[in-house]
Design a protein around this motif. Sequence first.
Motif, PDB file in Angstrom:
ATOM      1  N   UNK A   1     103.291  72.283  -2.419  1.00  0.00           N
ATOM      2  CA  UNK A   1     103.270  71.862  -3.641  1.00  0.00           C
ATOM      3  C   UNK A   1     102.483  70.484  -3.704  1.00  0.00           C
ATOM      4  N   UNK A   2     102.547  69.658  -2.735  1.00  0.00           N
ATOM      5  CA  UNK A   2     101.671  68.407  -2.816  1.00  0.00           C
ATOM      6  C   UNK A   2     100.114  69.068  -2.936  1.00  0.00           C
ATOM      7  N   UNK A   3      99.767  69.939  -1.976  1.00  0.00           N
ATOM      8  CA  UNK A   3      98.196  70.314  -1.938  1.00  0.00           C
ATOM      9  C   UNK A   3      97.908  70.709  -3.076  1.00  0.00           C
ATOM     10  N   UNK A   4      98.864  71.738  -3.897  1.00  0.00           N
ATOM     11  CA  UNK A   4      98.436  72.150  -5.108  1.00  0.00           C
ATOM     12  C   UNK A   4      98.331  71.332  -6.043  1.00  0.00           C
ATOM     13  N   UNK A   5      99.221  70.175  -6.192  1.00  0.00           N
ATOM     14  CA  UNK A   5      98.966  69.115  -7.097  1.00  0.00           C
ATOM     15  C   UNK A   5      97.662  68.361  -6.847  1.00  0.00           C
ATOM     16  N   UNK A   6      97.523  67.896  -5.552  1.00  0.00           N
ATOM     17  CA  UNK A   6      96.297  67.320  -5.365  1.00  0.00           C
ATOM     18  C   UNK A   6      95.043  68.132  -5.543  1.00  0.00           C
ATOM     19  N   UNK A   7      95.174  69.440  -5.514  1.00  0.00           N
ATOM     20  CA  UNK A   7      93.876  70.472  -5.947  1.00  0.00           C
ATOM     21  C   UNK A   7      93.657  70.330  -7.416  1.00  0.00           C
ATOM     22  N   UNK A   8      94.833  70.341  -8.099  1.00  0.00           N
ATOM     23  CA  UNK A   8      94.764  70.358  -9.622  1.00  0.00           C
ATOM     24  C   UNK A   8      94.393  68.914 -10.120  1.00  0.00           C
ATOM     25  N   UNK A   9      94.648  68.052  -9.244  1.00  0.00           N
ATOM     26  CA  UNK A   9      94.219  66.558  -9.723  1.00  0.00           C
ATOM     27  C   UNK A   9      92.766  66.409  -9.731  1.00  0.00           C
ATOM     28  N   UNK A  10      92.329  66.969  -8.424  1.00  0.00           N
ATOM     29  CA  UNK A  10      90.756  66.769  -8.192  1.00  0.00           C
ATOM     30  C   UNK A  10      89.960  67.692  -9.015  1.00  0.00           C
ATOM     31  N   UNK A  11      90.586  68.906  -9.297  1.00  0.00           N
ATOM     32  CA  UNK A  11      89.765  69.853 -10.422  1.00  0.00           C
ATOM     33  C   UNK A  11      89.729  69.183 -11.786  1.00  0.00           C
ATOM     34  N   UNK A  12      90.825  68.449 -11.938  1.00  0.00           N
ATOM     35  CA  UNK A  12      90.985  67.707 -13.199  1.00  0.00           C
ATOM     36  C   UNK A  12      89.596  66.714 -13.318  1.00  0.00           C
ATOM     37  N   UNK A  13      89.476  65.908 -12.195  1.00  0.00           N
ATOM     38  CA  UNK A  13      88.383  64.934 -12.349  1.00  0.00           C
ATOM     39  C   UNK A  13      87.108  65.483 -12.254  1.00  0.00           C
ATOM     40  N   UNK A  14      86.605  66.730 -11.617  1.00  0.00           N
ATOM     41  CA  UNK A  14      85.416  67.286 -11.808  1.00  0.00           C
ATOM     42  C   UNK A  14      85.386  68.004 -13.010  1.00  0.00           C
ATOM     43  N   UNK A  15      86.253  68.817 -13.501  1.00  0.00           N
ATOM     44  CA  UNK A  15      86.152  69.391 -14.879  1.00  0.00           C
ATOM     45  C   UNK A  15      86.121  68.307 -16.210  1.00  0.00           C
ATOM     46  N   UNK A  16      86.488  67.133 -15.716  1.00  0.00           N
ATOM     47  CA  UNK A  16      86.645  66.264 -16.875  1.00  0.00           C
ATOM     48  C   UNK A  16      85.147  65.525 -16.982  1.00  0.00           C
ATOM     49  N   UNK A  17      84.817  65.197 -15.835  1.00  0.00           N
ATOM     50  CA  UNK A  17      83.343  64.299 -15.957  1.00  0.00           C
ATOM     51  C   UNK A  17      82.147  65.311 -15.952  1.00  0.00           C
ATOM     52  N   UNK A  18      82.086  66.261 -15.162  1.00  0.00           N
ATOM     53  CA  UNK A  18      80.763  66.907 -14.963  1.00  0.00           C
ATOM     54  C   UNK A  18      80.187  67.381 -16.092  1.00  0.00           C
ATOM     55  N   UNK A  19      81.043  68.005 -17.303  1.00  0.00           N
ATOM     56  CA  UNK A  19      80.307  68.635 -18.414  1.00  0.00           C
ATOM     57  C   UNK A  19      79.949  67.461 -19.404  1.00  0.00           C
ATOM     58  N   UNK A  20      80.809  66.244 -19.217  1.00  0.00           N
ATOM     59  CA  UNK A  20      80.313  65.166 -20.058  1.00  0.00           C
ATOM     60  C   UNK A  20      79.019  64.665 -19.622  1.00  0.00           C
ATOM     61  N   UNK A  21      78.764  64.593 -18.220  1.00  0.00           N
ATOM     62  CA  UNK A  21      77.434  64.033 -17.633  1.00  0.00           C
ATOM     63  C   UNK A  21      76.288  64.920 -18.159  1.00  0.00           C
ATOM     64  N   UNK A  22      76.427  66.352 -18.034  1.00  0.00           N
ATOM     65  CA  UNK A  22      75.534  67.169 -18.575  1.00  0.00           C
ATOM     66  C   UNK A  22      75.327  67.135 -19.986  1.00  0.00           C
ATOM     67  N   UNK A  23      76.240  66.874 -20.755  1.00  0.00           N
ATOM     68  CA  UNK A  23      75.794  66.706 -22.229  1.00  0.00           C
ATOM     69  C   UNK A  23      75.102  65.248 -22.390  1.00  0.00           C
ATOM     70  N   UNK A  24      75.485  64.430 -21.685  1.00  0.00           N
ATOM     71  CA  UNK A  24      74.876  62.992 -21.762  1.00  0.00           C
ATOM     72  C   UNK A  24      73.394  63.090 -21.249  1.00  0.00           C
ATOM     73  N   UNK A  25      73.101  64.071 -20.191  1.00  0.00           N
ATOM     74  CA  UNK A  25      71.626  64.135 -19.839  1.00  0.00           C
ATOM     75  C   UNK A  25      70.855  64.802 -21.019  1.00  0.00           C
ATOM     76  N   UNK A  26      71.370  65.940 -21.372  1.00  0.00           N
ATOM     77  CA  UNK A  26      70.960  66.731 -22.548  1.00  0.00           C
ATOM     78  C   UNK A  26      70.471  65.634 -23.703  1.00  0.00           C
ATOM     79  N   UNK A  27      71.478  64.866 -24.356  1.00  0.00           N
ATOM     80  CA  UNK A  27      71.257  64.045 -25.366  1.00  0.00           C
ATOM     81  C   UNK A  27      69.994  62.937 -24.858  1.00  0.00           C
ATOM     82  N   UNK A  28      70.279  62.557 -23.778  1.00  0.00           N
ATOM     83  CA  UNK A  28      69.250  61.405 -23.279  1.00  0.00           C
ATOM     84  C   UNK A  28      67.818  62.002 -23.266  1.00  0.00           C
ATOM     85  N   UNK A  29      67.457  63.449 -23.222  1.00  0.00           N
ATOM     86  CA  UNK A  29      66.386  63.923 -23.206  1.00  0.00           C
ATOM     87  C   UNK A  29      65.953  64.203 -24.793  1.00  0.00           C
TER      88      UNK A  29
END
Length: 255
Positions: free
Chosen positions: A50-78
């Motif tokens: 359970x702890x490993x699954x929760x940690x995996x979900x949390x890490x996935x939340x960080x990646x999925x939350x940040x990466x798309x916004x960084x990509x959008x930001x780079x596109x707008x910057x260009x």
Amino acid sequence: MKGFSNTDFLVKAPSDFGIQKRSNRVYLSLVLRPRSLIKDLRCNAFRETLASRLMALFLASIVLGIVPMVIYALLVWRVDRWEKEPFPLMLVAFFWGAVPSVVFALIAQNGLDLVVPEGDGELSLMTELYAASFIAPLTEEIFKGIGVLLIFILFRNEIDSILDGLIYGSMVGFGFSAVENILYFAGQPDAGSLLVLFFLRAFIFGMLHALFTGLTGVGFALGKFTKYPILKWIWPLLGLAAAMSTHSIHNYFAT
């Protein structure tokens, strides 16, 4: 030679019962102890899984939350092909949206008792609509807008067009969206729910905060380039009002 008496039986009997008790303890220790150990091992394995699954979900939340916004930001910057804005300043704008804006907005919302009270369905819905459609847009757009204002004051020479105002406002909005996405994603119970919410917030509504705060940036840019002194104050206020209004309309229909 003495015969066997009833008294002798009564004296000897307890020792026989004592042996039986000790044998029962041995049996219990041999049979029940391993069962309890197996149960403990299963519980520990379940907790670790359970702890490993929760940690995996949390890490996935960080990646999925940040990466798309960084990509959008780079596109707008260009988007500005003639004179791109300084990349470090883009990072500063993104950081303002991701950290100070979120922290100050949460503090302000807690100070305004942004909590849906217990009660009947109608009262809870009205309170939730009030919180989502008024308090959230008011607090979030003000603190995001402060970041845009600071850029216009401290780096005024970098603002060369209306488009620049839109870009800086969008950077702040993308930073805010990244952290808000993490907070939403981390609360999901399983991977399926996380992926559904990721699709909605990253693709369907992924650029909304950038749009909201971009309107504030446009208002500041119009205020900078206008010839009329009174409009230098009116345009930024109109831009902020437009950001709050569009944010409020979206939250109203999404609630």
